[in-house]
Write an enzyme that holds these catalytic residues in place. Structure first.
Site, PDB file in Angstrom:
ATOM      1  N   SER A 191       0.834  -1.204   0.000  1.00 21.54           N
ATOM      2  CA  SER A 191       0.000   0.000   0.000  1.00 21.54           C
ATOM      3  C   SER A 191       0.867   1.252   0.000  1.00 21.54           C
ATOM      4  CB  SER A 191      -0.966  -0.052   1.188  1.00 21.54           C
ATOM      5  OG  SER A 191      -2.019   0.857   1.042  1.00 21.54           O
ATOM      6  N   ASP A 339     -10.290  -2.901  -4.949  1.00 22.71           N
ATOM      7  CA  ASP A 339      -9.332  -1.988  -4.340  1.00 22.71           C
ATOM      8  C   ASP A 339      -9.237  -0.727  -5.198  1.00 22.71           C
ATOM      9  OD1 ASP A 339      -7.208  -0.784  -3.032  1.00 22.71           O
ATOM     10  OD2 ASP A 339      -5.713  -2.264  -3.660  1.00 22.71           O
ATOM     11  N   HIS A 369      -8.388  -4.970  -0.643  1.00 23.19           N
ATOM     12  CA  HIS A 369      -7.329  -4.259   0.054  1.00 23.19           C
ATOM     13  C   HIS A 369      -7.289  -4.691   1.526  1.00 23.19           C
ATOM     14  CE1 HIS A 369      -4.305  -1.098  -0.177  1.00 23.19           C
ATOM     15  NE2 HIS A 369      -4.597  -0.832   1.094  1.00 23.19           N
TER      16      HIS A 369
END
Length: 396
Positions: A191, A339, A369
């Site tokens: 991320s 996501d 995610h």
């Protein structure tokens, strides 16, 4: 009678509140539902807490996640078993080093991975991802350095990036201390950590003192703040695992700690029409559409503090020009279908492939995610982690 009505109302409210729709194709429905409810509740509490003057929203998010992590850890076995874990500093930057506890009698140098954790540059601390770091280190069987970089909004860009770059350089200068081959060191992150890994990889191509990084590995990375209307933002922006509103807030906390321009960014009005026709718009186009090159010196931006930073590859690696991306090391990109960041990773992988960089892109149609946060409980996270470690073993 009144108590019955209150009870019935409470049951209805709980049923409504706990009704977390699961996107089509997600196989870990229970895990997704629990995670969605948690993050939705956390958002409500954090925003309310800030309005009441208790603390800033990102601080409440961070503290709540840390509290939950510490509580959950009491019910689990020691995830560090088999590892030697050391907290230290590299040139003033806090790091956590994971090494196999049993050192084999061999002259062979080990491989090394410098890993930068996610959390929107703001919401997660090193202890919150300790289990994931330890898991990677144990499965890889070599040295992993987790960088405990400074967090937003207390420290804004480029603080997080600077810490990651400083720590990486220090490790490369001192690989002998850990019996690591300096030519077999890679970087990675998930991320926001994937953002930092890509930014560090780009910066390291300009350094002549060090050997080239062996690989860069990006797990559902956040790579651009240019376009919040990509297909993945439109498809998944409503999901509580990482909603569009939160992702934009993360970018702003990292950029300038000023959410007054939030709605401008959400409407994509932080870029001008000229920018929308420039090569930078082409960088965030999944079809790699050819556009008209413009010079950064000639670009005008809206009156948003530091908004020109969205074109800085240290902040948004997808904005790097082709001449820099051509120098990237072999690259691993993991994306998940559900996501908002899906297209960031897809676009980056396609650009590198077009430029001749060796790329492996693993995409999980049933993934979402944050699925890597607990690979022992989330099947798609376990599958993705196994494939990631397999790539590292073969390529690092």
């Amino acid at each position: 009678m009144r108590s019955v009505a209150v009870f019935a109302a409470a049951v209805l409210f709980l049923a409504y509140y706990c009704n977390e729709p699961v996107p089509d194709g997600v196989t870990d429905a229970g895990a997704y539902r629990a995670m969605g409810i948690f993050f939705r509740t956390l958002g409500h509490v954090a925003r309310l807490g800030e309005k009441l003057g208790i603390a800033r929203e990102p601080h409440i998010r961070r503290d709540a996640i840390s509290l939950l992590t510490n509580v959950a850890r009491r019910f689990k076995s020691d995830h560090r078993t088999g590892l030697k874990v050391t907290d230290t500093t590299f040139d003033g930057v806090k790091v956590r080093i994971y090494e196999p506890a049993a050192v084999q009698a061999t002259d062979a140098r080990r491989t090394g991975l410098v890993f930068y954790h996610g959390g929107g540059w703001a919401a997660l601390a090193m202890d919150d991802v300790d289990e994931m770091m330890a898991h990677i280190a144990k499965q890889l069987g070599n040295v992993l350095v987790g960088v405990d970089y400074r967090l937003a909004p207390e420290y804004q860009f480029p603080a997080s990036f600077d810490d990651c770059l400083v720590a990486t350089k220090f490790f490369l200068r001192h690989t002998e201390d850990y019996n690591v081959d300096p030519k077999r060191v890679g970087v990675g992150g998930d991320s926001a950590g994937g953002n930092l890994a890509a930014a560090v990889a780009i910066a390291m191509t300009k350094e002549k003192e060090f050997p080239k990084l062996k690989v860069q590995t990006l797990l559902y990375p956040a790579l651009q703040a240019f376009d919040f209307n990509t297909d993945s933002y439109k498809d998944s922006g409503h999901l509580n695992t990482l909603p569009t509103d939160l992702m934009i807030s993360f970018w702003l906390w990292y950029l300038n700690d000023d959410l007054s321009s939030f709605h401008t960014l959400k409407a994509n009005n932080h870029t001008t029409e000229a920018l929308k026709r420039s090569q930078y718009a082409g960088y965030v186009n999944t079809n790699l559409k050819t556009t008209t090159p413009v010079s950064k010196n000639n670009i005008k931006f809206p009156a948003i503090d530091r908004i020109e930073t969205i074109l800085d590859p240290r902040f948004a690696p997808l904005m790097a020009d082709d001449v820099d991306l051509k120098k990237m090391p072999p690259t691993y990109v993991m994306t998940v279908e559900h996501d908002v960041l899906r297209d960031d990773g897809v676009m980056y992988a396609r650009r590198l492939e077009k430029l001749g960089v060796p790329v492996r892109h693993d995409h999980y149609k049933h993934g979402f995610h944050c699925c890597l946060l607990d690979v022992n409980a989330i099947d798609v996270g376990r599958e993705a982690m196994e494939n990631y470690v397999s790539y590292l073993k073969k390529n690092l």
